[in-house]
Design a protein around this motif. Structure first.
Motif, PDB file in Angstrom:
ATOM      1  N   ALA A 162       0.834  -1.207   0.000  1.00 59.05           N
ATOM      2  CA  ALA A 162       0.000   0.000   0.000  1.00 59.05           C
ATOM      3  C   ALA A 162       0.867   1.254   0.000  1.00 59.05           C
ATOM      4  O   ALA A 162       1.820   1.368   0.778  1.00 59.05           O
ATOM      5  CB  ALA A 162      -0.910  -0.009   1.225  1.00 59.05           C
ATOM      6  N   GLY A 163       0.542   2.191  -0.887  1.00 57.62           N
ATOM      7  CA  GLY A 163       1.245   3.472  -0.950  1.00 57.62           C
ATOM      8  C   GLY A 163       2.570   3.426  -1.681  1.00 57.62           C
ATOM      9  O   GLY A 163       3.221   4.468  -1.839  1.00 57.62           O
ATOM     10  N   LYS A 164       3.003   2.255  -2.128  1.00 53.53           N
ATOM     11  CA  LYS A 164       4.301   2.131  -2.808  1.00 53.53           C
ATOM     12  C   LYS A 164       4.178   2.470  -4.294  1.00 53.53           C
ATOM     13  O   LYS A 164       3.157   2.211  -4.921  1.00 53.53           O
ATOM     14  CB  LYS A 164       4.857   0.707  -2.672  1.00 53.53           C
ATOM     15  N   ILE A 165       5.277   3.033  -4.828  1.00 58.75           N
ATOM     16  CA  ILE A 165       5.374   3.312  -6.259  1.00 58.75           C
ATOM     17  C   ILE A 165       6.370   2.314  -6.845  1.00 58.75           C
ATOM     18  O   ILE A 165       7.496   2.184  -6.343  1.00 58.75           O
ATOM     19  CB  ILE A 165       5.883   4.747  -6.518  1.00 58.75           C
ATOM     20  N   ALA A 166       5.952   1.631  -7.921  1.00 57.59           N
ATOM     21  CA  ALA A 166       6.786   0.573  -8.504  1.00 57.59           C
ATOM     22  C   ALA A 166       6.963   0.778  -9.998  1.00 57.59           C
ATOM     23  O   ALA A 166       6.060   1.272 -10.680  1.00 57.59           O
ATOM     24  CB  ALA A 166       6.146  -0.794  -8.252  1.00 57.59           C
TER      25      ALA A 166
END
Ligand SMILES: NC(=O)c1ccc[n+]([C@@H]2O[C@H](COP(=O)([O-])OP(=O)(O)OC[C@H]3O[C@@H](n4cnc5c(N)ncnc54)[C@H](O)[C@@H]3O)[C@@H](O)[C@H]2O)c1
Length: 252
Positions: A5-9
């Motif tokens: 959750a909330g991560k940018i990949a």
């Protein structure tokens, strides 16, 4: 469903096979995913089908394209937490049959591409307080392959590169972990694209039946689950290693 959750990949080679499964699995766990590929039509369609995802056109061999892509992620999302270097090609055949051009094309995508990705994404990951880099290697990079000589060399180099950057980041207290997933035989479109091999070597099901102790090929999602783990906080003490996902191929 919120392990990322909330991560940018950012995932390379995300238009097909393992990369596509990784992008979808990370999005299901709450990440916002940038899918990158050289196949713009398939990549854009894949991003359209994944909630919150975007598409970036990158030839991973092109340093300028990497610089542009990382800037685009910075401008759009403000940070980058997870990089998956997955784009790859496979050129088979015995060493005497390989041209120097074949060798260089193989290394350019599988090894130069990951080098450039790490080099240009690492400052953005570090600036955001750390993150996880996952490189998609292969069991051939650990045990070798008599059928895929230059491919095995590219994956062995990728494993060594990953361990080296993992050490660099750990010693610098960058809070950036670097690991590989080493797949065995996974049923993806790469088998139809392989160069220099024919017959059962170009057929995932036939190869797996012959070689894999569990008796069948893996699925792209089998690899995506390993990538989600390494990308997540559950793997916070894991760096510089290879997670083998191969149905027992390495030990069989
Ligand atoms: N399928 C397997 O059995 C297997 C086993 C071990 C490792 N791997 C590795 O997994 C990764 C993904 O393979 P896959 O099986 O999903 O293959 P795939 O052919 O289905 O997907 C590879 C993707 O990489 C993209 N790509 C190729 N060259 C590129 C470039 N220069 N720049 C950007 N994108 C590029 C392709 O367009 C494609 O979308 C590869 O690195 C491969 O070596 C696959």
């Amino acid at each position: 469903m919120d392990r990322l959750a909330g991560k940018i990949a950012l995932v390379t080679g995300a238009a097909s096979g393992i990369g596509l499964a990784c992008a979808a699995a990370m999005a299901r766990q709450g990440a916002r995913v940038f899918l990158a590929d050289i196949d713009d039509a398939a990549g854009a369609a894949a991003a359209d089908a994944i909630a919150g995802a975007s598409y970036l056109s990158i030839d991973v061999r092109d340093e300028g394209a990497w610089q542009h892509a990382v800037s685009a992620v910075r401008d759009d999302a403000g940070r980058l937490d997870i990089l998956v270097n997955n784009a790859g090609i496979g050129i088979g055949g015995p060493i005497e049959a390989l041209t120097l051009d074949d060798w260089r094309r193989q290394q350019a995508v599988n090894l130069d591409g990951a080098f450039l990705g790490i080099k240009h994404a690492l400052p953005l990951i570090r600036a955001g307080g750390g993150g996880s880099i996952v490189n998609i290697a292969s069991v051939t990079g650990i045990r070798g392959s008599g059928t895929f000589v230059s491919y095995a060399a590219s994956k062995g180099g990728l494993i060594a590169l990953s361990r080296a950057v993992a050490l660099q980041c750990a010693r610098a207290r960058d809070r950036v972990r670097v690991n590989c997933v080493a797949p065995g035989i996974i049923d993806t479109p790469i088998f139809a694209r392989l160069e220099g091999v024919s017959g059962s070597a170009a057929d995932a099901a036939a190869s797996a039946e012959r070689l894999v102790p569990l008796g069948h090929a893996g699925t792209p999602d089998d690899i995506a689950q390993a990538v989600v783990y390494l990308a997540s906080e559950e793997a916070r003490y894991v760096t510089g290693t290879e997670l083998v996902v191969d149905g027992g191929l390495l030990i069989g």
